[in-house]
Design a protein around this motif. Sequence first.
Motif, PDB file in Angstrom:
ATOM      1  N   VAL A 209       0.845  -1.205   0.000  1.00 25.55           N
ATOM      2  CA  VAL A 209       0.000   0.000   0.000  1.00 25.55           C
ATOM      3  C   VAL A 209       0.873   1.245   0.000  1.00 25.55           C
ATOM      4  N   ALA A 210       1.949   1.232   0.779  1.00 28.34           N
ATOM      5  CA  ALA A 210       2.867   2.372   0.829  1.00 28.34           C
ATOM      6  C   ALA A 210       3.471   2.642  -0.541  1.00 28.34           C
ATOM      7  N   ILE A 211       3.863   1.587  -1.244  1.00 25.27           N
ATOM      8  CA  ILE A 211       4.461   1.744  -2.570  1.00 25.27           C
ATOM      9  C   ILE A 211       3.442   2.279  -3.562  1.00 25.27           C
ATOM     10  N   VAL A 212       2.222   1.750  -3.497  1.00 16.05           N
ATOM     11  CA  VAL A 212       1.168   2.213  -4.407  1.00 16.05           C
ATOM     12  C   VAL A 212       0.867   3.689  -4.179  1.00 16.05           C
ATOM     13  N   ILE A 216       1.305   6.722  -6.889  1.00 17.04           N
ATOM     14  CA  ILE A 216       0.188   7.615  -7.235  1.00 17.04           C
ATOM     15  C   ILE A 216       0.582   9.067  -6.990  1.00 17.04           C
ATOM     16  N   GLY A 217       1.266   9.308  -5.867  1.00 13.27           N
ATOM     17  CA  GLY A 217       1.700  10.663  -5.560  1.00 13.27           C
ATOM     18  C   GLY A 217       2.664  11.210  -6.595  1.00 13.27           C
ATOM     19  N   LEU A 218       3.589  10.347  -7.062  1.00 14.98           N
ATOM     20  CA  LEU A 218       4.552  10.788  -8.069  1.00 14.98           C
ATOM     21  C   LEU A 218       3.879  11.043  -9.418  1.00 14.98           C
ATOM     22  N   SER A 222       0.815  15.699  -7.100  1.00 14.66           N
ATOM     23  CA  SER A 222       0.146  16.517  -6.087  1.00 14.66           C
ATOM     24  C   SER A 222       0.940  16.495  -4.792  1.00 14.66           C
ATOM     25  N   GLY A 223       1.146  17.682  -4.214  1.00 15.16           N
ATOM     26  CA  GLY A 223       1.895  17.769  -2.967  1.00 15.16           C
ATOM     27  C   GLY A 223       1.036  17.542  -1.749  1.00 15.16           C
ATOM     28  N   ALA A 224      -0.272  17.507  -1.904  1.00 13.37           N
ATOM     29  CA  ALA A 224      -1.163  17.322  -0.767  1.00 13.37           C
ATOM     30  C   ALA A 224      -2.375  16.530  -1.246  1.00 13.37           C
ATOM     31  N   GLY A 225      -3.417  16.504  -0.414  1.00 14.96           N
ATOM     32  CA  GLY A 225      -4.608  15.779  -0.808  1.00 14.96           C
ATOM     33  C   GLY A 225      -4.736  14.451  -0.114  1.00 14.96           C
ATOM     34  N   LEU A 226      -5.694  13.652  -0.569  1.00 13.13           N
ATOM     35  CA  LEU A 226      -6.006  12.378   0.078  1.00 13.13           C
ATOM     36  C   LEU A 226      -4.814  11.427   0.084  1.00 13.13           C
ATOM     37  N   VAL A 227      -4.126  11.308  -1.039  1.00 14.83           N
ATOM     38  CA  VAL A 227      -2.976  10.402  -1.117  1.00 14.83           C
ATOM     39  C   VAL A 227      -1.902  10.813  -0.114  1.00 14.83           C
ATOM     40  N   TYR A 228      -1.666  12.093  -0.016  1.00  9.36           N
ATOM     41  CA  TYR A 228      -0.672  12.631   0.930  1.00  9.36           C
ATOM     42  C   TYR A 228      -1.045  12.275   2.364  1.00  9.36           C
TER      43      TYR A 228
END
Length: 298
Positions: A209-212, A216-218, A222-228
């Motif tokens: 999950v951390a890798i996924v 997704i972040g890369l 996006s520097g923020a948001g749900l993924v962050y």
Amino acid sequence: MLGIANYAMKGPMQSIIAVVLFSALSVFLAPFGILVGAIIALVTLRVSVTEGFKTLVWGVVSNIAVTMIISGNYFPAIIAVIEYMLPIWLMAVVLRQTNSLASALQLAMVVTGLSVVVFYMAIPNPADWWIALFNQYVAPLLESSQISYDAELIPNLADMVTMLMAVFMIVLWFSILVIARWWQSELYHPGQFKTDFYELSLPRSTAYVAIVLAIIGLVSGSGAGLVYDLSGIIIAGLMFQGIAIAHHTVAKKELNTAWLVGLYILLFLFPQAMLILATIGLVDSWVDFRNRWDNEEL
């Protein structure tokens, strides 16, 4: 603190008295809530899930009653229940059934993650919402107190508030549970806590999950948001695995405990060190450092 645990475990009435007392005190001084949660967890772990639930109910009722008497508003009591009562009892139930600190930690991560997702569903742009709250409640207080602040930093801080709160809750909940587990070990099974904590290892699915989330972040940029925010939750969980590895390594290599003292000072002064420990925990999902250290002694 151990004396508090010893008193609470003398009987059902003593545990209720302790919970009611510290729950009432926590209305005036929040850190007492840590003792409330730890007593609830200890009763759940040592006696039964039912008795643990009874102490939970008494803690909730006493906190709501004192809060209503003082402020006439029950909302702060609801926050207190979420902060150091109900989640701790749920985690203690899981720990009692599985005898695994990792499973209890994973429950905290899942609950926090779902809470963040629901928060985003209710408030599509949390950063703007936090800024509005700041401007409505905090800014007037700062101005009336003549406390200066950099207004340009507020939007950047608002982007991190949700993630920081999620990380705080995981750290708080699991720390309270660890206190209860330590109490249980010291009172009934000396030395067992070290064994349990040294073996703390989240399932490999957490690493995936951390890798996924990182990918997704890369990709999204996006520097923020749900993924962050969700990434912060994963980092907090893996950090505890990194801490467990550090304790195990110091014990197996017979290193000076000053290494651990330095580690905690580093975490306190530079929270970014969480990322280093989380990375160690992530890599451990495949490398298994602790098993390597044990095999070296054979």
